[in-house]
Motif scaffolding. Structure first.
Motif, PDB file in Angstrom:
ATOM      1  N   VAL A  76       0.943  -1.207  -0.123  1.00 59.42           N
ATOM      2  CA  VAL A  76       0.223   0.034  -0.722  1.00 59.42           C
ATOM      3  C   VAL A  76       1.115   1.243  -0.086  1.00 59.42           C
ATOM      4  CG1 VAL A  76      -1.706   1.353   1.565  1.00 59.42           C
ATOM      5  CG2 VAL A  76      -2.183  -1.103   1.084  1.00 59.42           C
ATOM      6  N   ASP A  96      -2.211  -0.630  -3.821  1.00 61.92           N
ATOM      7  CA  ASP A  96      -3.358   0.364  -3.462  1.00 61.92           C
ATOM      8  C   ASP A  96      -2.474   1.648  -3.045  1.00 61.92           C
ATOM      9  OD1 ASP A  96      -6.077  -0.315  -3.839  1.00 61.92           O
ATOM     10  OD2 ASP A  96      -6.464  -0.721  -1.421  1.00 61.92           O
ATOM     11  N   LEU A  97      -3.046   2.651  -3.640  1.00 56.89           N
ATOM     12  CA  LEU A  97      -3.159   3.866  -3.313  1.00 56.89           C
ATOM     13  C   LEU A  97      -3.730   4.971  -2.579  1.00 56.89           C
ATOM     14  CD1 LEU A  97      -2.091   4.908  -7.520  1.00 56.89           C
ATOM     15  CD2 LEU A  97      -0.036   4.113  -5.701  1.00 56.89           C
ATOM     16  N   VAL A  98      -3.374   5.620  -1.376  1.00 50.94           N
ATOM     17  CA  VAL A  98      -3.480   6.679  -0.664  1.00 50.94           C
ATOM     18  C   VAL A  98      -2.924   7.308  -0.335  1.00 50.94           C
ATOM     19  CG1 VAL A  98      -4.221   6.917   1.408  1.00 50.94           C
ATOM     20  CG2 VAL A  98      -4.085   4.429   0.674  1.00 50.94           C
ATOM     21  N   LEU A  99      -4.007   8.499  -0.585  1.00 52.27           N
ATOM     22  CA  LEU A  99      -3.707  10.446  -0.533  1.00 52.27           C
ATOM     23  C   LEU A  99      -3.913  10.633   1.238  1.00 52.27           C
ATOM     24  CD1 LEU A  99      -2.719  12.684  -1.585  1.00 52.27           C
ATOM     25  CD2 LEU A  99      -5.124  12.835  -1.564  1.00 52.27           C
ATOM     26  N   ALA A 107      -2.227   6.257   8.838  1.00 58.99           N
ATOM     27  CA  ALA A 107      -4.047   5.716   9.289  1.00 58.99           C
ATOM     28  C   ALA A 107      -4.381   4.480   8.561  1.00 58.99           C
ATOM     29  CB  ALA A 107      -4.765   6.798   7.942  1.00 58.99           C
ATOM     30  N   PHE A 108      -3.067   3.053   9.643  1.00 59.73           N
ATOM     31  CA  PHE A 108      -3.548   2.377   8.973  1.00 59.73           C
ATOM     32  C   PHE A 108      -3.784   1.233  10.527  1.00 59.73           C
ATOM     33  CE2 PHE A 108      -1.856   3.447   5.269  1.00 59.73           C
ATOM     34  CZ  PHE A 108      -2.691   2.783   4.594  1.00 59.73           C
ATOM     35  N   ARG A 109      -3.991   0.285  11.442  1.00 61.51           N
ATOM     36  CA  ARG A 109      -4.792   0.629  12.455  1.00 61.51           C
ATOM     37  C   ARG A 109      -3.073  -0.431  13.136  1.00 61.51           C
ATOM     38  NH1 ARG A 109      -7.055  -5.384  12.137  1.00 61.51           N
ATOM     39  NH2 ARG A 109      -7.901  -5.308  10.490  1.00 61.51           N
ATOM     40  N   ALA A 111      -0.430  -3.149  14.221  1.00 56.13           N
ATOM     41  CA  ALA A 111       0.229  -4.891  13.647  1.00 56.13           C
ATOM     42  C   ALA A 111      -0.422  -4.682  12.369  1.00 56.13           C
ATOM     43  CB  ALA A 111      -0.375  -5.766  14.544  1.00 56.13           C
ATOM     44  N   THR A 112      -0.548  -3.932  10.940  1.00 58.14           N
ATOM     45  CA  THR A 112      -0.835  -4.246   9.997  1.00 58.14           C
ATOM     46  C   THR A 112       0.011  -5.271   8.620  1.00 58.14           C
ATOM     47  OG1 THR A 112      -2.745  -2.514   9.767  1.00 58.14           O
ATOM     48  CG2 THR A 112      -2.023  -2.978   7.736  1.00 58.14           C
TER      49      THR A 112
ATOM     50  N   MET B   1      -9.451   1.434  -4.180  1.00 58.91           N
ATOM     51  CA  MET B   1      -8.465   1.110  -3.131  1.00 58.91           C
ATOM     52  C   MET B   1      -9.640  -0.372  -3.200  1.00 58.91           C
ATOM     53  SD  MET B   1     -10.453   2.358   0.471  1.00 58.91           S
ATOM     54  CE  MET B   1     -11.916   2.344   0.377  1.00 58.91           C
ATOM     55  N   ARG B   2      -8.817  -1.192  -2.772  1.00 59.47           N
ATOM     56  CA  ARG B   2      -9.300  -2.572  -2.209  1.00 59.47           C
ATOM     57  C   ARG B   2      -9.189  -2.958  -0.583  1.00 59.47           C
ATOM     58  NH1 ARG B   2      -3.634  -3.894  -4.496  1.00 59.47           N
ATOM     59  NH2 ARG B   2      -4.165  -4.876  -6.482  1.00 59.47           N
ATOM     60  N   LEU B   4      -8.503  -4.780   1.413  1.00 60.57           N
ATOM     61  CA  LEU B   4      -7.894  -5.198   2.126  1.00 60.57           C
ATOM     62  C   LEU B   4      -7.425  -4.159   2.973  1.00 60.57           C
ATOM     63  CD1 LEU B   4      -5.800  -7.597   3.182  1.00 60.57           C
ATOM     64  CD2 LEU B   4      -4.531  -6.572   1.894  1.00 60.57           C
ATOM     65  N   THR B   5      -7.456  -2.690   2.241  1.00 59.99           N
ATOM     66  CA  THR B   5      -7.038  -1.628   2.555  1.00 59.99           C
ATOM     67  C   THR B   5      -7.628  -1.041   3.321  1.00 59.99           C
ATOM     68  OG1 THR B   5      -5.802  -1.639  -0.206  1.00 59.99           O
ATOM     69  CG2 THR B   5      -5.840   0.487   1.758  1.00 59.99           C
ATOM     70  N   ASN B   7      -9.960  -2.232   4.977  1.00 62.23           N
ATOM     71  CA  ASN B   7      -9.820  -3.356   6.391  1.00 62.23           C
ATOM     72  C   ASN B   7      -9.034  -2.481   7.587  1.00 62.23           C
ATOM     73  OD1 ASN B   7      -9.721  -6.104   8.452  1.00 62.23           O
ATOM     74  ND2 ASN B   7     -11.879  -5.876   6.769  1.00 62.23           N
ATOM     75  N   MET B   8      -7.977  -2.336   6.903  1.00 61.97           N
ATOM     76  CA  MET B   8      -6.759  -1.785   7.468  1.00 61.97           C
ATOM     77  C   MET B   8      -6.701   0.267   8.159  1.00 61.97           C
ATOM     78  SD  MET B   8      -5.267  -5.018   7.748  1.00 61.97           S
ATOM     79  CE  MET B   8      -4.639  -6.366   6.444  1.00 61.97           C
ATOM     80  N   LEU B   9      -7.738   0.612   7.177  1.00 61.90           N
ATOM     81  CA  LEU B   9      -7.671   1.810   7.483  1.00 61.90           C
ATOM     82  C   LEU B   9      -8.334   2.153   8.743  1.00 61.90           C
ATOM     83  CD1 LEU B   9      -7.911   3.644   4.066  1.00 61.90           C
ATOM     84  CD2 LEU B   9      -5.811   3.657   5.327  1.00 61.90           C
ATOM     85  N   HIS B  10      -8.102   3.257   9.113  1.00 61.28           N
ATOM     86  CA  HIS B  10      -8.647   3.729  10.712  1.00 61.28           C
ATOM     87  C   HIS B  10      -8.550   5.431  10.214  1.00 61.28           C
ATOM     88  CE1 HIS B  10      -5.307   4.039  13.157  1.00 61.28           C
ATOM     89  NE2 HIS B  10      -5.038   5.227  12.656  1.00 61.28           N
ATOM     90  N   MET B  41      -2.283 -13.086   5.565  1.00 67.59           N
ATOM     91  CA  MET B  41      -3.717 -11.982   5.841  1.00 67.59           C
ATOM     92  C   MET B  41      -5.212 -11.834   6.862  1.00 67.59           C
ATOM     93  SD  MET B  41      -2.579  -8.956   5.272  1.00 67.59           S
ATOM     94  CE  MET B  41      -0.480 -10.022   5.161  1.00 67.59           C
ATOM     95  N   ARG B  44      -5.056 -10.637  10.597  1.00 72.20           N
ATOM     96  CA  ARG B  44      -4.914  -9.698  10.276  1.00 72.20           C
ATOM     97  C   ARG B  44      -6.515  -8.788  10.909  1.00 72.20           C
ATOM     98  NH1 ARG B  44       0.980  -8.718   7.835  1.00 72.20           N
ATOM     99  NH2 ARG B  44       1.597  -9.765   8.290  1.00 72.20           N
ATOM    100  N   ILE B  45      -7.622  -9.639   9.730  1.00 71.91           N
ATOM    101  CA  ILE B  45      -8.770  -9.084   8.794  1.00 71.91           C
ATOM    102  C   ILE B  45      -9.770  -8.832   9.883  1.00 71.91           C
ATOM    103  CG2 ILE B  45     -10.146  -9.724   7.732  1.00 71.91           C
ATOM    104  CD1 ILE B  45      -8.010 -10.582   4.989  1.00 71.91           C
ATOM    105  N   GLN B  46     -10.493  -7.834   9.711  1.00 68.66           N
ATOM    106  CA  GLN B  46     -11.914  -7.773  10.930  1.00 68.66           C
ATOM    107  C   GLN B  46     -12.867  -7.834  10.069  1.00 68.66           C
ATOM    108  OE1 GLN B  46     -12.316  -6.516  14.073  1.00 68.66           O
ATOM    109  NE2 GLN B  46      -9.712  -6.698  14.557  1.00 68.66           N
ATOM    110  N   LEU B  89      -8.591  -8.616  -2.788  1.00 65.68           N
ATOM    111  CA  LEU B  89      -8.143  -7.982  -3.191  1.00 65.68           C
ATOM    112  C   LEU B  89      -8.317  -7.558  -4.729  1.00 65.68           C
ATOM    113  CD1 LEU B  89      -4.739 -10.575  -2.468  1.00 65.68           C
ATOM    114  CD2 LEU B  89      -5.129  -8.384  -1.349  1.00 65.68           C
ATOM    115  N   ILE B 112      -8.764   6.510  -5.184  1.00 63.05           N
ATOM    116  CA  ILE B 112      -7.590   6.348  -3.800  1.00 63.05           C
ATOM    117  C   ILE B 112      -7.953   7.183  -2.680  1.00 63.05           C
ATOM    118  CG2 ILE B 112      -5.430   8.479  -3.756  1.00 63.05           C
ATOM    119  CD1 ILE B 112      -4.884   8.146  -6.619  1.00 63.05           C
ATOM    120  N   PRO B 113      -8.189   6.910  -1.859  1.00 62.53           N
ATOM    121  CA  PRO B 113      -9.011   7.246  -0.547  1.00 62.53           C
ATOM    122  C   PRO B 113      -8.112   9.121  -0.143  1.00 62.53           C
ATOM    123  CG  PRO B 113      -8.100   5.487  -0.083  1.00 62.53           C
ATOM    124  CD  PRO B 113      -7.829   5.812  -1.396  1.00 62.53           C
TER     125      PRO B 113
END
Lengths: 278, 144
Positions: A76, A96-99, A107-109, A111-112, B1-2, B4-5, B7-10, B41, B44-46, B89, B112-113
């Motif tokens: 990512v 995957d791209l994030v701005l 901004a990742f939770r 242990a990712t 945005m996948r 997976l991504t 799921n990991m973002l907060h 993975m 690690r996934i919720q 994915l 792109i978020p």
């Protein structure tokens, strides 16, 4: 010395649509970034043949990501510049791209990621581009959230271009405060051009038995990679020394002709010395 | 945005998790299947968040193949793993929004978020940055 890009404008301005296109079109930059990304990946020391999830900070046009994809990893990428990410989309990168602004934290939770790489990005955090920017705070936010986002024992290899010793100290101190172990690694320390700085960090206490990465080019007999430039200039000089005076003049006249200048025709007197006159 | 991504973002502002996904345009991109990666993975996934986000996609059959609750690694067979791989994915959110609990919204544009908290200043941004500046400003207004 050319001014550092950080001094010209904030990253969002410098890498606007035009800047991003210029960056993506430069083969020299591409080659350098690719080598640096490969070295970062090597410093992560990931287990062999295990596809991992990696974070790329300051991914830009996705050059470093391509290296990660080639090694079979998923990634990512985050960047502050929208045009750079748009260029990455055009290049069809696999990650995957994030701005996002690294100075606001990752901004990742928890242990990712299995690792993080960054090529020529984190020195930007040492700059205050706006009145509400505080480099200390931004660096602390970055390193503490990065620490959280990595799995325990995961590594981060962050290549950067420090402006001075104070910046190095600032970056290392921020990383240590966030709980990282590890430190600075300098490749080719005796060379001006090939010298590269990496923050080589481990999330968590140093593990027993873990091999510390070794910098490149510290042995006296290790060869520094030399660009084509030096060899080119010397060979050109040798070639011109071998040419006779007459050949030099003729080749110069040819060049001027090709450029469209008015040049006198060649004759048997071309390139001869004038006789001594009193 | 996948997914997976996702799921990991907060939320970068409050660290609130999860961000509620509202997808308006979706895409499907083929990715080589790697069992080792999916198995790696899974812990690690919720799972709840993943199921909820996957429900945004039009493919009902594939959704039915995803296990209801967090799967145990030993009981997984290949079709299930492939379904998880596909949802995790291959499904991309192209346009949409991410909503945090406190009302902050983050736009997803062209896959792109945009998670920049402070808005990009419009007057200095010029024409190229005007769009992204707008998006970030919207986000900020709603967040306060």
């Amino acid at each position: 010395m050319s001014p550092r890009p950080e001094h010209k404008a904030p990253a969002t301005e410098l890498y606007s649509t035009k800047g991003a296109a210029k960056y993506a079109a430069s083969t020299r930059i591409n080659a350098v970034q690719k080598t640096l990304a490969e070295r970062c990946l090597q410093l992560l020391a990931l287990p062999e043949a295990q596809p991992s999830l990696l974070l790329d900070i300051g991914t830009g046009t996705g050059l470093s990501g391509d290296v990660l994809t080639a090694a079979g990893h998923h990634w990512v990428g985050t960047d502050i510049s929208q045009p750079m990410l748009d260029t990455a989309l055009e290049n069809d990168v696999d990650g995957d791209l994030v701005l996002a602004d690294a100075g606001e934290g990752v901004a990742f939770r928890m242990a990712t990621f299995d690792g993080a790489v960054s090529v020529s990005a984190i020195q930007w955090l040492c700059n205050a581009d706006r009145s509400d920017h505080n480099p200390h705070k931004r660096l602390n936010a970055f390193f503490s959230t990065l620490y959280a986002a990595l799995t325990r024992g995961a590594r981060a290899a962050l290549q950067f271009y420090p402006e001075n010793v104070a910046q190095i100290e600032l970056l290392v101190a921020s990383a240590m405060r966030a709980g990282f172990s590890g430190g600075l690694l300098v490749d080719y320390p005796n060379s001006t051009k090939a010298k590269k700085y990496y923050l080589c960090l481990t999330a968590g206490p140093p593990q027993k038995g873990a091999v510390q990465p070794k910098p490149l080019g510290v042995d006296s007999n290790a060869s520094v990679p030399v660009g084509n430039r030096t060899t080119q200039t010397t060979s050109r000089r040798n070639a011109s020394q071998q040419l006779s005076r007459k050949d030099q003049v003729i080749s110069k006249k040819d060049r001027r002709r090709r450029q469209g200048h008015l040049v006198r025709p060649d004759s048997k007197y071309t390139g001869r010395k004038r006789r001594v006159q009193f | 945005m996948r997914l997976l991504t996702h799921n990991m973002l907060h939320c970068p502002r409050t660290k609130a998790y999860p961000l509620q996904l509202v997808a308006s345009t979706c895409d499907d991109v083929q990715v080589p299947f790697s069992e080792a990666f999916i198995r790696r993975m899974l812990p690690r996934i919720q799972w709840e968040v993943f199921r909820e986000a996957a429900a945004q996609f039009p493919d009902e059959d594939m959704l039915a193949k995803l296990p209801e609750s967090t799967p145990q690694p030993d009981t997984l067979d290949e079709p299930t793993l492939k379904a998880i791989h596909r949802a995790l994915l291959e499904w991309h959110v192209v346009d949409g929004t991410l909503k945090a609990e406190n009302g902050s919204e983050y736009a997803v544009k062209n896959g792109i978020p945009n998670l920049v908290i402070t808005e990009v200043r419009k007057e200095s941004g010029g024409a190229d940055d005007a769009n992204s500046g707008d998006a970030a400003m919207d986000v900020d207004d709603k967040g306060q």
